[in-house]
Design a protein around this motif. Structure first.
Motif, PDB file in Angstrom:
ATOM      1  N   GLN A  82      -5.137  -0.049  -2.285  1.00  0.00           N
ATOM      2  CA  GLN A  82      -5.964   0.624  -1.872  1.00  0.00           C
ATOM      3  C   GLN A  82      -4.282   0.990  -0.362  1.00  0.00           C
ATOM      4  O   GLN A  82      -3.954  -0.041  -0.552  1.00  0.00           O
ATOM      5  CB  GLN A  82      -6.647  -0.249  -1.327  1.00  0.00           C
ATOM      6  CG  GLN A  82      -7.620  -0.249  -2.322  1.00  0.00           C
ATOM      7  CD  GLN A  82      -8.205   1.787  -2.949  1.00  0.00           C
ATOM      8  OE1 GLN A  82      -8.478   2.535  -2.432  1.00  0.00           O
ATOM      9  NE2 GLN A  82      -9.276   0.975  -4.458  1.00  0.00           N
ATOM     10  N   PRO A 138       0.825  -1.602   0.227  1.00  0.00           N
ATOM     11  CA  PRO A 138       0.054   0.374  -0.436  1.00  0.00           C
ATOM     12  C   PRO A 138       0.854   1.239   0.394  1.00  0.00           C
ATOM     13  O   PRO A 138       2.366   1.206   0.413  1.00  0.00           O
ATOM     14  CB  PRO A 138      -0.821  -0.219   1.022  1.00  0.00           C
ATOM     15  CG  PRO A 138      -0.385  -0.915   2.225  1.00  0.00           C
ATOM     16  CD  PRO A 138       0.618  -2.143   1.731  1.00  0.00           C
ATOM     17  N   LYS A 142      -1.600   6.772  -1.554  1.00  0.00           N
ATOM     18  CA  LYS A 142      -2.693   7.102  -2.386  1.00  0.00           C
ATOM     19  C   LYS A 142      -3.019   5.677  -3.730  1.00  0.00           C
ATOM     20  O   LYS A 142      -2.071   4.740  -3.799  1.00  0.00           O
ATOM     21  CB  LYS A 142      -2.590   8.386  -3.365  1.00  0.00           C
ATOM     22  CG  LYS A 142      -2.402   9.264  -3.168  1.00  0.00           C
ATOM     23  CD  LYS A 142      -2.601  10.366  -4.122  1.00  0.00           C
ATOM     24  CE  LYS A 142      -2.367  11.627  -3.712  1.00  0.00           C
ATOM     25  NZ  LYS A 142      -2.109  12.790  -4.460  1.00  0.00           N
ATOM     26  N   PRO A 143      -4.175   5.496  -4.011  1.00  0.00           N
ATOM     27  CA  PRO A 143      -4.282   3.991  -4.487  1.00  0.00           C
ATOM     28  C   PRO A 143      -3.742   4.348  -5.712  1.00  0.00           C
ATOM     29  O   PRO A 143      -3.725   5.271  -6.734  1.00  0.00           O
ATOM     30  CB  PRO A 143      -6.407   4.006  -4.941  1.00  0.00           C
ATOM     31  CG  PRO A 143      -6.080   5.021  -3.968  1.00  0.00           C
ATOM     32  CD  PRO A 143      -5.410   6.091  -3.589  1.00  0.00           C
ATOM     33  N   GLU A 162      -6.344  -3.332  -8.793  1.00  0.00           N
ATOM     34  CA  GLU A 162      -6.250  -1.763  -7.540  1.00  0.00           C
ATOM     35  C   GLU A 162      -5.529  -2.251  -6.224  1.00  0.00           C
ATOM     36  O   GLU A 162      -6.285  -2.639  -5.726  1.00  0.00           O
ATOM     37  CB  GLU A 162      -7.211  -1.506  -7.776  1.00  0.00           C
ATOM     38  CG  GLU A 162      -7.774   0.594  -7.515  1.00  0.00           C
ATOM     39  CD  GLU A 162      -9.152   0.902  -7.853  1.00  0.00           C
ATOM     40  OE1 GLU A 162      -9.000   1.942  -8.599  1.00  0.00           O
ATOM     41  OE2 GLU A 162      -9.476   1.448  -6.533  1.00  0.00           O
TER      42      GLU A 162
END
Length: 94
Positions: A31, A13, A16-17, A29
């Motif tokens: 997160q 992580p 920001k995504p 994606e």
């Protein structure tokens, strides 16, 4: 270049995504909370859409590619406004 399973496993992580792209609109994606989601980007009637295909690692790379191919068949349905049979939707969610 196609995505590899090691890239998916090692995706950490960030603030920001961000997205790790595979092929034909499929991407993972990542997160900020550590969640990793398979998404498919496509266009319908001139607008960009996204389809959720599952959560990594419950849905692996090969299965997400299979779901992408199934969804692409749906996008080429004979009539863009005719609903596909319910069995098709059930197969996608499995």
């Amino acid at each position: 270049m196609p995505l590899k399973d090691t890239n998916c496993r090692n995706a950490n992580p960030q603030d920001k995504p961000y997205r790790l792209y595979d092929e034909q609109g499929l991407y993972l994606e990542v997160q900020p909370n550590g969640g990793r989601y398979w998404r498919l980007k496509y266009r319908f009637l001139g607008k960009e859409k996204r389809l959720a295909l599952g959560v990594y690692p419950e849905v692996g790379l090969q299965e997400s590619r299979r779901k992408r191919n199934d969804a692409r068949i749906l996008f080429r349905w004979p009539s863009a406004f005719a609903a596909p049979p319910p069995a098709f939707w059930a197969q996608l969610s499995e």
